[in-house]
Scaffold this motif. Structure first.
Motif, mmCIF file in Angstrom:
data_model
loop_
_atom_site.group_PDB
_atom_site.id
_atom_site.type_symbol
_atom_site.label_atom_id
_atom_site.label_comp_id
_atom_site.label_asym_id
_atom_site.label_seq_id
_atom_site.Cartn_x
_atom_site.Cartn_y
_atom_site.Cartn_z
ATOM 1 N N ASP A 144 50.768 13.275 -6.811
ATOM 2 C CA ASP A 144 51.153 14.686 -6.744
ATOM 3 C C ASP A 144 51.639 15.034 -5.334
ATOM 4 O O ASP A 144 51.498 14.234 -4.401
ATOM 5 N N ALA B 255 35.700 9.728 -14.712
ATOM 6 C CA ALA B 255 36.684 10.516 -13.964
ATOM 7 C C ALA B 255 35.981 11.474 -13.006
ATOM 8 O O ALA B 255 36.383 11.621 -11.837
ATOM 9 N N LEU B 259 36.333 11.640 -8.888
ATOM 10 C CA LEU B 259 36.770 12.831 -8.161
ATOM 11 C C LEU B 259 35.668 13.339 -7.231
ATOM 12 O O LEU B 259 35.949 13.811 -6.128
ATOM 13 N N THR B 264 41.077 9.089 -2.727
ATOM 14 C CA THR B 264 42.394 9.723 -2.779
ATOM 15 C C THR B 264 43.482 8.854 -3.397
ATOM 16 O O THR B 264 44.511 9.366 -3.832
ATOM 17 N N ARG B 267 43.953 9.792 -6.981
ATOM 18 C CA ARG B 267 43.432 11.115 -7.340
ATOM 19 C C ARG B 267 44.336 11.822 -8.343
ATOM 20 O O ARG B 267 43.868 12.449 -9.290
ATOM 21 N N GLY B 268 45.661 11.695 -8.112
ATOM 22 C CA GLY B 268 46.595 12.378 -9.008
ATOM 23 C C GLY B 268 46.463 11.904 -10.444
ATOM 24 O O GLY B 268 46.371 12.700 -11.383
ATOM 25 N N THR B 271 43.027 12.873 -11.942
ATOM 26 C CA THR B 271 42.960 14.315 -12.245
ATOM 27 C C THR B 271 43.697 14.618 -13.533
ATOM 28 O O THR B 271 43.227 15.393 -14.382
ATOM 29 N N GLU B 272 44.858 13.967 -13.709
ATOM 30 C CA GLU B 272 45.657 14.210 -14.915
ATOM 31 C C GLU B 272 44.900 13.743 -16.160
ATOM 32 O O GLU B 272 44.837 14.458 -17.161
ATOM 33 N N ALA B 274 41.642 13.306 -16.467
ATOM 34 C CA ALA B 274 40.450 14.145 -16.670
ATOM 35 C C ALA B 274 40.830 15.459 -17.351
ATOM 36 O O ALA B 274 40.130 15.944 -18.244
ATOM 37 N N ALA B 275 41.957 16.018 -16.932
ATOM 38 C CA ALA B 275 42.399 17.280 -17.528
ATOM 39 C C ALA B 275 42.741 17.091 -19.004
ATOM 40 O O ALA B 275 42.422 17.940 -19.848
#
Lengths: 181, 295
Positions: A144, B255, B259, B264, B267-268, B271-272, B274-275
Motif C-alpha cells: 500500500d 492475521a 498485525l 511491516t 502488512r499490506g 491487512t487485505e 484479514a479484511a
C-alpha cells in the motif's frame, strides 16, 4: 507514524546467528527487488549478494528494526543504480564490455517467460527509476501507499502521484506494443 | 491494479535464493599459521652478550635439533575448499576420500580433520583402523566418524546423515549424540528459526501435508522473540497455509498475530486478507494468497 526520510540510526542489533537469520529472511525479498527493478543485462544474484553483504556489515548500525526494510530497499536501489551506471559506462568506454548474467546458474526468468511477459518487463525496465519502483512495489508486490512511502523515504502523496504517472506511461506504451491492459 | 504487471512479476527460484544466501554466509577463516621455530630463534641465541657466548654456542645445535624434530613429526596440514556445482570426487588425504556436490571446506591435519559443510550432498569414505578422526559439522549436526562410509546431505530441510558401512555418532544441535550404523539414517532439523522457515517452504513446494508444514512453522515460532523479523515471515507463511486449507478462524487469528506484532514486510497483503476474512466471514476470493513461496 512513517518517517519522511528514515535514517540509519544506531541501536546495536544482535550479532552472530541473528545476523545470519536476517540474511536468510531478507534474501528472497532483496533478490526479488533486484530481479524486478534491475534492467536486462544486470546480474540480479550478484546485486542481491552485494546488498546482503552490506547488511551483514552494517546491521549493527540500524537502531530501529522497523527501519530495516527501508534501509534495505534504499541500499538495493543504490546498488542497482550503480550497476546500471557501470553498464552504461561500459557501453561507451572502448575496451570495456558489459558482464552478461552467468548462464551456468540455470535458465533465466527472461528465457522462460513468454513474449508478452518479456515485453512487459522491457517496458517497466525502460521507465525512469522513480516511476519504475512505485510500479513494481505497488502493482507487482501489492504494497500500500504508506508502506511504499516508508520504503522509499518519500511522502505518501508523492507515491500516489508517481504511481498515477507510472500507470499512465505504462498503459500508453503497453497498448502501443500490443499488450492487453 | 494492472493485471499484465502481476503476470510479468519475476520470482526468484529457491536455488537462486540458496546460492545468494550461501555466498553471503560462507565462512572465510583460513586456519591460523602455526608458529615455527627456525633461524630467527637461532639468531636470537647468537646475539647474546659475550660472557654468555660459550653457553649460547652450546644451545645452538640443541635448538636446531629440536626444531628439526618438531618439523619432521608435525602432522601434515590439510586446508581445502570444497565447492562444486556438479558431482565431484577428490582424495582429501590417503585415508579420506570425498564425493560431493555443494559447498564447504576441510581443515585440520591428516589424522584430525574437520569438514564444515554448508549446503548440498557430501559422501565420505574413511579408511578404517588408521587412527583418522573425521568430524563433519553443519549448522544442525556434528557427525564424528572413524573408518566408515557415510553421506551427509544439507538442504533447506536440515541435515540428513546416512551410513552405508560402519558407524558414526551424530549430535543434532545441543541434543546428546546418537550412534548411527549400517543402513540407518538420521535427520537433524534446522536449529534456527530461519532454518525452520526455509524447511517449511521446502515442504510446501514438495507438497507435504498442511499439518506437517504448520508443525514446522510452530517449531520455528517457538525459537523467535516477539520482534524477531523471522517471526513475521513465519506468521505470514502460517496465514497462507491456513487460508489454503480453509481453516478461516485460525487464519483470522494468524492475521491478527501478524498485525499485532508490528511487522511491516507483508502488512499490506495481510491487512487485505484479514479484511476479507472479517467482511465475508468465510473464504477470501479464490487465488488470494501471500507471496510467501519462492518459485
Amino acid at each position: 507514524m512513517i518517517a519522511a526520510r528514515p535514517s540509519c540510526v544506531l541501536s546495536v542489533m544482535p550479532d552472530g546467528p541473528a545476523t545470519a537469520d536476517l540474511v536468510t529472511t531478507w534474501a528472497p525479498v532483496v533478490l526479488r527487488w533486484c530481479l524486478r527493478l534491475g534492467r536486462p543485462g544486470i546480474d540480479a544474484e550478484d546485486l542481491a549478494q552485494d546488498v546482503l553483504e552490506r547488511l551483514v556489515t552494517h546491521a549493527a548500525e540500524v537502531r530501529d528494526p522497523a527501519a530495516l526494510p527501508a534501509w534495505l530497499y534504499q541500499t538495493t536501489r543504490r546498488v542497482i543504480l550503480d550497476a546500471e551506471r557501470r553498464a552504461w559506462l561500459r557501453r561507451w568506454v572502448p575496451g570495456l564490455t558489459p558482464d552478461p548474467p552467468d548462464p551456468s546458474r540455470g535458465p533465466s526468468e527472461a528465457a522462460e517467460a513468454s513474449q508478452e511477459v518479456r515485453t512487459i518487463r522491457a517496458i517497466v525496465a525502460a521507465l525512469p527509476v522513480e516511476l519504475r519502483e512505485v510500479l513494481v512495489l505497488c502493482e507487482m508486490e501489492d504494497r500500500d501507499g504508506a508502506e511504499v512511502a516508508m520504503l522509499l523515504g518519500i511522502p505518501e502523496g508523492t507515491v500516489r502521484s508517481r504511481l498515477r504517472r507510472a500507470r499512465a506511461t505504462f498503459t500508453r506504451v503497453a497498448r502501443r506494443q500490443g499488450v492487453t491492459t | 491494479m494492472i493485471d499484465p504487471l502481476r503476470r510479468a512479476a519475476a520470482e526468484p527460484s529457491t536455488e537462486a535464493v540458496a546460492r545468494v544466501t550461501r555466498r553471503v554466509l560462507s565462512p572465510v577463516a583460513p586456519p591460523a599459521a602455526a608458529a615455527e621455530p627456525g633461524l630467527a630463534a637461532l639468531a636470537r641465541v647468537r646475539r647474546r652478550r659475550r660472557p654468555q657466548r660459550a653457553r649460547a654456542w652450546l644451545l645452538v645445535p640443541a635448538v636446531a635439533a629440536a626444531a628439526a624434530a618438531l618439523l619432521w613429526s608435525r602432522p601434515e596440514p590439510v586446508e581445502e575448499l570444497l565447492r562444486a556445482d556438479v558431482p565431484t570426487a577428490t582424495v582429501l588425504t590417503p585415508e579420506v576420500r570425498l564425493a560431493y556436490e555443494g559447498d564447504g571446506d576441510a581443515l585440520g591435519t591428516r589424522d584430525d580433520l574437520v569438514i564444515r559443510w554448508q549446503l548440498g550432498r557430501l559422501e565420505t569414505e574413511v579408511e578404517p583402523h588408521q587412527g583418522v578422526r573425521l568430524v563433519v559439522v553443519t549448522e544442525e549436526a556434528r557427525v564424528t566418524v572413524k573408518g566408515t562410509t557415510f553421506t551427509v546431505e544439507r538442504s533447506a530441510l536440515g541435515t540428513t546423515t546416512t551410513v552405508r558401512h560402519g558407524q558414526v555418532e551424530v549430535a543434532c544441535g545441543s541434543d546428546p549424540a546418537r550412534t548411527v550404523t549400517d543402513g540407518e539414517r538420521v535427520e537433524c532439523l534446522p536449529a534456527r528459526a530461519s532454518g525452520r522457515l526455509a524447511r517449511a517452504r521446502a515442504q510446501r513446494q514438495s507438497g507435504a501435508p498442511a499439518e506437517v508444514v504448520l508443525a514446522t512453522l510452530d517449531g520455528g515460532l517457538a525459537l523467535t522473540g516477539p520482534t524477531d523479523p523471522v517471526r513475521g515471515e513465519l506468521l505470514a507463511t502460517r496465514l497462507d497455509v491456513l487460508v489454503a486449507t480453509g481453516d478461516y478462524p485460525a487464519a483470522r487469528q494468524a492475521a491478527a498475530d501478524y498485525l499485532a506484532g508490528g511487522f511491516t514486510t507483508r502488512r499490506g497483503e495481510v491487512t487485505e486478507i484479514a479484511a476479507l476474512l472479517e467482511k465475508s466471514g468465510s473464504a477470501p476470493a479464490p487465488g488470494t494468497s501471500l507471496k510467501t513461496e519462492e518459485r
